[in-house]
Scaffold this motif. Sequence first.
Motif, PDB file in Angstrom:
ATOM      1  N   ILE A 191      -5.271  -4.801  -1.964  1.00 48.85           N
ATOM      2  CA  ILE A 191      -6.401  -5.211  -1.122  1.00 48.85           C
ATOM      3  C   ILE A 191      -6.779  -6.655  -1.470  1.00 48.85           C
ATOM      4  O   ILE A 191      -6.986  -6.988  -2.635  1.00 48.85           O
ATOM      5  CB  ILE A 191      -7.626  -4.305  -1.346  1.00 48.85           C
ATOM      6  N   CYS A 218      -7.435  -0.167  -6.745  1.00 54.73           N
ATOM      7  CA  CYS A 218      -6.158   0.071  -6.059  1.00 54.73           C
ATOM      8  C   CYS A 218      -4.989  -0.088  -7.042  1.00 54.73           C
ATOM      9  O   CYS A 218      -4.801  -1.156  -7.619  1.00 54.73           O
ATOM     10  CB  CYS A 218      -5.988  -0.902  -4.900  1.00 54.73           C
ATOM     11  N   PRO A 219      -4.204   0.970  -7.239  1.00 51.71           N
ATOM     12  CA  PRO A 219      -3.099   0.900  -8.210  1.00 51.71           C
ATOM     13  C   PRO A 219      -2.056  -0.157  -7.835  1.00 51.71           C
ATOM     14  O   PRO A 219      -1.337  -0.641  -8.696  1.00 51.71           O
ATOM     15  CB  PRO A 219      -2.462   2.289  -8.139  1.00 51.71           C
ATOM     16  N   CYS A 247       0.827  -1.209   0.000  1.00 47.74           N
ATOM     17  CA  CYS A 247       0.000   0.000   0.000  1.00 47.74           C
ATOM     18  C   CYS A 247       0.861   1.258   0.000  1.00 47.74           C
ATOM     19  O   CYS A 247       1.800   1.381   0.758  1.00 47.74           O
ATOM     20  CB  CYS A 247      -0.912   0.005   1.227  1.00 47.74           C
ATOM     21  N   GLN A 248       0.530   2.177  -0.912  1.00 52.77           N
ATOM     22  CA  GLN A 248       1.266   3.436  -1.006  1.00 52.77           C
ATOM     23  C   GLN A 248       0.389   4.622  -0.616  1.00 52.77           C
ATOM     24  O   GLN A 248       0.692   5.773  -0.952  1.00 52.77           O
ATOM     25  CB  GLN A 248       1.782   3.628  -2.442  1.00 52.77           C
ATOM     26  N   SER A 249      -0.714   4.342   0.036  1.00 49.35           N
ATOM     27  CA  SER A 249      -1.594   5.400   0.544  1.00 49.35           C
ATOM     28  C   SER A 249      -2.065   6.379  -0.532  1.00 49.35           C
ATOM     29  O   SER A 249      -2.094   7.582  -0.313  1.00 49.35           O
ATOM     30  CB  SER A 249      -0.892   6.178   1.663  1.00 49.35           C
ATOM     31  N   HIS A 250      -2.418   5.861  -1.715  1.00 51.22           N
ATOM     32  CA  HIS A 250      -2.938   6.753  -2.749  1.00 51.22           C
ATOM     33  C   HIS A 250      -4.382   7.170  -2.466  1.00 51.22           C
ATOM     34  O   HIS A 250      -4.825   8.215  -2.918  1.00 51.22           O
ATOM     35  CB  HIS A 250      -2.885   6.073  -4.128  1.00 51.22           C
ATOM     36  N   GLY A 251      -5.123   6.318  -1.770  1.00 45.18           N
ATOM     37  CA  GLY A 251      -6.473   6.703  -1.359  1.00 45.18           C
ATOM     38  C   GLY A 251      -7.570   6.442  -2.374  1.00 45.18           C
ATOM     39  O   GLY A 251      -8.705   6.874  -2.176  1.00 45.18           O
ATOM     40  N   LEU A 252      -7.295   5.737  -3.451  1.00 44.08           N
ATOM     41  CA  LEU A 252      -8.358   5.475  -4.425  1.00 44.08           C
ATOM     42  C   LEU A 252      -9.415   4.528  -3.863  1.00 44.08           C
ATOM     43  O   LEU A 252     -10.586   4.610  -4.225  1.00 44.08           O
ATOM     44  CB  LEU A 252      -7.766   4.949  -5.735  1.00 44.08           C
ATOM     45  N   CYS A 253      -9.010   3.648  -2.953  1.00 44.54           N
ATOM     46  CA  CYS A 253      -9.982   2.760  -2.305  1.00 44.54           C
ATOM     47  C   CYS A 253     -11.007   3.587  -1.540  1.00 44.54           C
ATOM     48  O   CYS A 253     -12.189   3.239  -1.503  1.00 44.54           O
ATOM     49  CB  CYS A 253      -9.265   1.777  -1.373  1.00 44.54           C
ATOM     50  N   LEU A 260      -3.379   4.982   5.434  1.00 43.25           N
ATOM     51  CA  LEU A 260      -4.657   4.301   5.247  1.00 43.25           C
ATOM     52  C   LEU A 260      -5.157   3.650   6.537  1.00 43.25           C
ATOM     53  O   LEU A 260      -4.424   2.956   7.224  1.00 43.25           O
ATOM     54  CB  LEU A 260      -4.528   3.224   4.166  1.00 43.25           C
TER      55      LEU A 260
HETATM   56  S1  SF4 Z   1      -5.872   2.396  -3.125  1.00 49.12           S
HETATM   57 FE1  SF4 Z   1      -6.009   2.089  -0.921  1.00 49.12          FE
HETATM   58  S2  SF4 Z   1      -5.029   0.117  -0.551  1.00 49.12           S
HETATM   59 FE2  SF4 Z   1      -4.452   0.738  -2.601  1.00 49.12          FE
HETATM   60  S3  SF4 Z   1      -2.505   1.785  -2.327  1.00 49.12           S
HETATM   61 FE3  SF4 Z   1      -4.082   3.343  -2.241  1.00 49.12          FE
HETATM   62  S4  SF4 Z   1      -4.582   3.545  -0.060  1.00 49.12           S
HETATM   63 FE4  SF4 Z   1      -3.453   1.627  -0.307  1.00 49.12          FE
END
Ligand code: SF4
Lengths: 401, 65
Positions: free
Chosen positions: B58, B53-54, B10-16, B32
Motif C-alpha cells: 500500500i 501489510c505483509p 498484493c496477495q489478498s491477505h486482508g490484514l489491511c 481486495l
Molecule cells: S494487507 Fe491488504 S494490501 Fe497487503 S497484501 Fe493483504 S490485502 Fe493486499
Amino acid sequence: MATQPTTLHLDISNAYFRMDSEEVRKTRDAHWYARTNWGIAVLRYEDSSALLKSPLLTQGSAKWPAQHGVVEGHFDEWWQKTLLVLEGGEHNRIRRLVNPAFSPRRIAPLHAKFQDLADGLVDEWIEDGRTEFASRFAAPYATRILCVLLGIDENDWKKIHELASTIGLGLGITIQENIARIDQAIVELTAYAESLVRSRRESPKGDILSTLVDARDEDAGKLSDKELINLIILLIFAGIDTTRNQLALSVEAFSKQPDQWEKLASDPERYSAAAVEEALRVNPIGRWISREAAETFQYKERTIEKGTTLHLFTMTSATDPAAFDDPDRIDLDAERSPHFAFGGGLHHCLGHFVARADIGVALSTLATRLTDLRVGEDAEWLPDSGNTGAVVLPITFTSRS
Amino acid sequence: MKITVDEVKCQSHGLCAISAPDHFELDADGKLAYQETFDEEHLDAIEDAIDSCPLQAIIMDRDAP
Ligand code: SF4
C-alpha cells in the motif's frame, strides 16, 4: 453426493516421512491433494494460495490440546486465548492493535543491534574452523533478539530460552506426558510478563513492549491486561523457536549450494533479502500449515466437508515446478512468486518482518565471514512436521579472514 | 491524500481490512477492493493498514488532491 476423486495417501505420521521425497513429488504430479492420516494434504502452489486465504477455512488449532487429552490447566487456558487460535472479531481486534508494532518502520532501528549480536557470536568460534551451530549461534541469537525486542535483560536469555522450549513441548505429540512441566512454565512466564508490563508502565522505553502497553492503556478496554500477558507469552514462545530452527535450516540449505553462498558473500546488501526468501522457500521450518473447514464447500472436484482438516504443504507448494523454474535450487537472482512459509490470510505470521530482518543479517554475516561451509554427518533433525529444525547441527568452514 | 495498492504485490491477505475496515475489504472471491481517497480523521487507521501489510503493497501519496 458425487463420489470423491481417488487420490494417493501419504503417511505423514511416520517418523521417516520426508517432504522432499520422490513419493511426495510423484503425488504432487498426480493430483493437487493427497489423503493423509489426518485430513487432506494440499500439494500444489495454485491450490495452496487459494485455500490459504479462503474465508471458508479457519485456523483450527484450538482443539489440539483436547485431541491429546489435555482439557484444562494453565497451558490450555493460555492456548485457547492466543492469537493463533482466536477467530473473528476477537482475533481482529487484537491483531489491529499489535500489527503496527511489528512493521518495518519499527524494526529498522534494531538492525545495528542484530549485526552486533551476529558478529559477537561468530567471534566466539570462528578461529576453531568448526562449531555446533544450533547451540552456539541459532539459540543465543534468536533468544537474545527476542530479549532486545521486548526489552528483557539479555542476561536472562538462557532462562527465557528454557521456558520457551518447555512451552514448545505443548505443541508436540508428547504434550500429555509433559503437561505438568508445561503448565509450570506458563505460570513462570506469566509472572515474568507481568513484571515486564509493570516496569514499562513506570518507565516506557520505546521498544515493542512499550508500544503494546500503550495500545492497552490508550485504548482502555480494547486490549485487556489478560490479553496483553497472553500475547507476551505467545511472542516469547513463538519468536524464539521459529527463528532458531529457521536459521539452522537456512544454513543447511546454503551448504548444499556453495555458489549461491559465495554470491551472497560478494554483495550481501543486494542479496540478503533474496537469501532469506529462498531459504524459507526451499527449507521452511513449518512444513505444513493447518486449516479446518468452517462449513462444507466445493473446491474444484472435491467436496470438503465441514470439520475436515487441511494441511497446506508449504515446502511442497513452494517447490512446485508449475510455479517455479528449477524449483529446488536456491537462485538469488531469480524472480520468484511468494512462498507461504509465514502462512497467509488473516493469520499471516505477525513477526515475519522481524524474522526476515534478523535472518537476513545472520545469513549475510555468516556468508561474509565463513566459506567452505559444510554440515556434519552427525547433524540431528526433528521429523518433518508443522515445525521442524535441527537438534544438533555441527558445521565446519574456513574463515575468510 | 490518496492511497494505491500495488496489485502485483498484493496477495489478498486482508490484514489491511482489519486495520481500516472502512477503506479495505476482501470481496466474495477473496480479492481486495479498496477506496483510494479517505478523510483526515481516518489517517491513523490508514497508516496502520500500511504498516500491517505483509507485502508492503500500500502506497500513500500525501500530495495527491
Ligand atoms: S494487507 Fe491488504 S494490501 Fe497487503 S497484501 Fe493483504 S490485502 Fe493486499
